[in-house]
Design a protein around this motif. Structure first.
Motif, PDB file in Angstrom:
ATOM      1  N   ILE A 170      -1.421  -0.123  12.018  1.00  0.00           N
ATOM      2  CA  ILE A 170      -2.037   1.176  12.317  1.00  0.00           C
ATOM      3  C   ILE A 170      -1.147   2.039  13.209  1.00  0.00           C
ATOM      4  O   ILE A 170      -1.256   3.261  13.198  1.00  0.00           O
ATOM      5  CB  ILE A 170      -3.464   1.037  12.899  1.00  0.00           C
ATOM      6  N   ALA A 171      -0.237   1.416  13.947  1.00  0.00           N
ATOM      7  CA  ALA A 171       0.702   2.184  14.766  1.00  0.00           C
ATOM      8  C   ALA A 171       1.792   2.829  13.910  1.00  0.00           C
ATOM      9  O   ALA A 171       2.226   3.943  14.194  1.00  0.00           O
ATOM     10  CB  ALA A 171       1.334   1.298  15.833  1.00  0.00           C
ATOM     11  N   THR A 172       2.207   2.134  12.864  1.00  0.00           N
ATOM     12  CA  THR A 172       3.307   2.655  12.046  1.00  0.00           C
ATOM     13  C   THR A 172       2.827   3.478  10.855  1.00  0.00           C
ATOM     14  O   THR A 172       3.580   4.289  10.332  1.00  0.00           O
ATOM     15  CB  THR A 172       4.207   1.511  11.523  1.00  0.00           C
ATOM     16  N   ARG A 173       1.586   3.261  10.438  1.00  0.00           N
ATOM     17  CA  ARG A 173       1.048   3.998   9.289  1.00  0.00           C
ATOM     18  C   ARG A 173      -0.272   4.618   9.721  1.00  0.00           C
ATOM     19  O   ARG A 173      -1.341   4.074   9.475  1.00  0.00           O
ATOM     20  CB  ARG A 173       0.902   3.065   8.103  1.00  0.00           C
ATOM     21  N   LYS A 174      -0.154   5.752  10.368  1.00  0.00           N
ATOM     22  CA  LYS A 174      -1.271   6.391  11.086  1.00  0.00           C
ATOM     23  C   LYS A 174      -2.521   6.634  10.244  1.00  0.00           C
ATOM     24  O   LYS A 174      -3.631   6.563  10.757  1.00  0.00           O
ATOM     25  CB  LYS A 174      -0.812   7.721  11.687  1.00  0.00           C
ATOM     26  N   THR A 175      -2.365   6.927   8.957  1.00  0.00           N
ATOM     27  CA  THR A 175      -3.535   7.269   8.132  1.00  0.00           C
ATOM     28  C   THR A 175      -4.012   6.115   7.257  1.00  0.00           C
ATOM     29  O   THR A 175      -4.862   6.313   6.391  1.00  0.00           O
ATOM     30  CB  THR A 175      -3.221   8.483   7.228  1.00  0.00           C
ATOM     31  N   ILE A 176      -3.503   4.936   7.490  1.00  0.00           N
ATOM     32  CA  ILE A 176      -3.798   3.801   6.617  1.00  0.00           C
ATOM     33  C   ILE A 176      -5.302   3.548   6.478  1.00  0.00           C
ATOM     34  O   ILE A 176      -5.799   3.273   5.391  1.00  0.00           O
ATOM     35  CB  ILE A 176      -3.046   2.523   7.080  1.00  0.00           C
ATOM     36  N   GLU A 177      -6.046   3.670   7.571  1.00  0.00           N
ATOM     37  CA  GLU A 177      -7.482   3.386   7.509  1.00  0.00           C
ATOM     38  C   GLU A 177      -8.272   4.495   6.829  1.00  0.00           C
ATOM     39  O   GLU A 177      -9.368   4.256   6.334  1.00  0.00           O
ATOM     40  CB  GLU A 177      -8.028   3.100   8.904  1.00  0.00           C
ATOM     41  N   GLN A 178      -7.703   5.702   6.777  1.00  0.00           N
ATOM     42  CA  GLN A 178      -8.338   6.781   6.025  1.00  0.00           C
ATOM     43  C   GLN A 178      -7.953   6.699   4.547  1.00  0.00           C
ATOM     44  O   GLN A 178      -8.705   7.128   3.680  1.00  0.00           O
ATOM     45  CB  GLN A 178      -7.943   8.159   6.579  1.00  0.00           C
ATOM     46  N   ASP A 179      -6.783   6.151   4.273  1.00  0.00           N
ATOM     47  CA  ASP A 179      -6.260   6.115   2.906  1.00  0.00           C
ATOM     48  C   ASP A 179      -6.828   4.977   2.062  1.00  0.00           C
ATOM     49  O   ASP A 179      -6.945   5.112   0.843  1.00  0.00           O
ATOM     50  CB  ASP A 179      -4.731   5.977   2.916  1.00  0.00           C
ATOM     51  N   PHE A 180      -7.150   3.834   2.693  1.00  0.00           N
ATOM     52  CA  PHE A 180      -7.528   2.638   1.942  1.00  0.00           C
ATOM     53  C   PHE A 180      -8.776   1.988   2.522  1.00  0.00           C
ATOM     54  O   PHE A 180      -8.996   2.022   3.725  1.00  0.00           O
ATOM     55  CB  PHE A 180      -6.383   1.613   1.971  1.00  0.00           C
ATOM     56  N   LEU A 236       0.866  -1.176   0.000  1.00  0.00           N
ATOM     57  CA  LEU A 236       0.000   0.000   0.000  1.00  0.00           C
ATOM     58  C   LEU A 236       0.905   1.229   0.000  1.00  0.00           C
ATOM     59  O   LEU A 236       1.802   1.334   0.827  1.00  0.00           O
ATOM     60  CB  LEU A 236      -0.894  -0.009   1.237  1.00  0.00           C
ATOM     61  N   TYR A 237       0.674   2.136  -0.930  1.00  0.00           N
ATOM     62  CA  TYR A 237       1.515   3.323  -1.076  1.00  0.00           C
ATOM     63  C   TYR A 237       0.703   4.577  -0.792  1.00  0.00           C
ATOM     64  O   TYR A 237      -0.396   4.734  -1.303  1.00  0.00           O
ATOM     65  CB  TYR A 237       2.061   3.429  -2.503  1.00  0.00           C
ATOM     66  N   SER A 238       1.279   5.467   0.009  1.00  0.00           N
ATOM     67  CA  SER A 238       0.648   6.755   0.275  1.00  0.00           C
ATOM     68  C   SER A 238       1.746   7.818   0.278  1.00  0.00           C
ATOM     69  O   SER A 238       2.883   7.536  -0.092  1.00  0.00           O
ATOM     70  CB  SER A 238      -0.132   6.711   1.594  1.00  0.00           C
TER      71      SER A 238
END
Length: 179
Positions: free
Chosen positions: A142-152, A59-61
């Protein structure tokens, strides 16, 4: 993690491309001759396994490196698709420019940092898939990629974690009720 200095240096020599939702950065069985840093938007890398199952491999952001590195590095065809999830701006360098820049000390160090980040991310993901339970993988993500749930969306995150979407829903529900 790439530093702001690394990103700025990369952008100075890169060209900016804009991709719309559902376009491809690279397709399976195409040569990937670009390496880039995502400025905005999101993409995901996926392939189908031998049984035809859709599997998200990355997953890339914003501020992440995007490439099919094996293809970029070796000149073989990409084993996966990299598809745009939301309109995306990426700064890219092609293989020819990459090779030219390798003779310059600052770029040699920059590319070393990029390669190390790609390798370390791959190692962490492989280790977590073997050693961690689904809940631990989710919490670490979710700890290391804070916006993951908003992004995908949930189905892409679940595939990335190698769990079913229903399992991810259950984990999120348990996490909310325990927090």
């Amino acid at each position: 993690m790439l530093t702001e200095e690394n990103i700025t240096l990369f952008k100075k020599v890169a060209r900016k491309i804009e991709l719309k939702k559902n376009e491809f950065f690279v397709r399976e069985n195409e040569l990937c001759d670009l390496i880039g840093i995502v400025e905005s938007g999101t993409l995901y890398s996926y392939f189908e396994d031998a049984d035809g199952n859709f599997i998200v491999s990355e997953l890339y952001s914003a501020n992440t490196i995007v490439t099919s590195y094996r293809s970029f590095s070796t000149g073989i065809l990409s084993p996966a698709f990299i598809k745009v999830y939301s309109d995306t701006v990426i700064y890219v360098i092609d293989k020819t420019m990459y090779n030219q820049l390798l003779s310059e000390h600052y770029f040699l160090l920059l590319f070393k940092n990029i390669i190390e980040e790609l390798f370390i991310n791959k190692c962490f993901k492989e280790t977590s898939l073997v050693k961690l339970q689904a809940k631990e993988r989710y919490l670490k993500l979710i700890a290391t990629r804070k916006t993951i749930e908003q992004d995908f969306p949930q189905h892409l995150i679940a595939s990335y974690l190698k769990i079913r979407p229903e399992t991810l829903s259950r984990l999120k529900s348990l996490d909310l009720h325990q927090g």
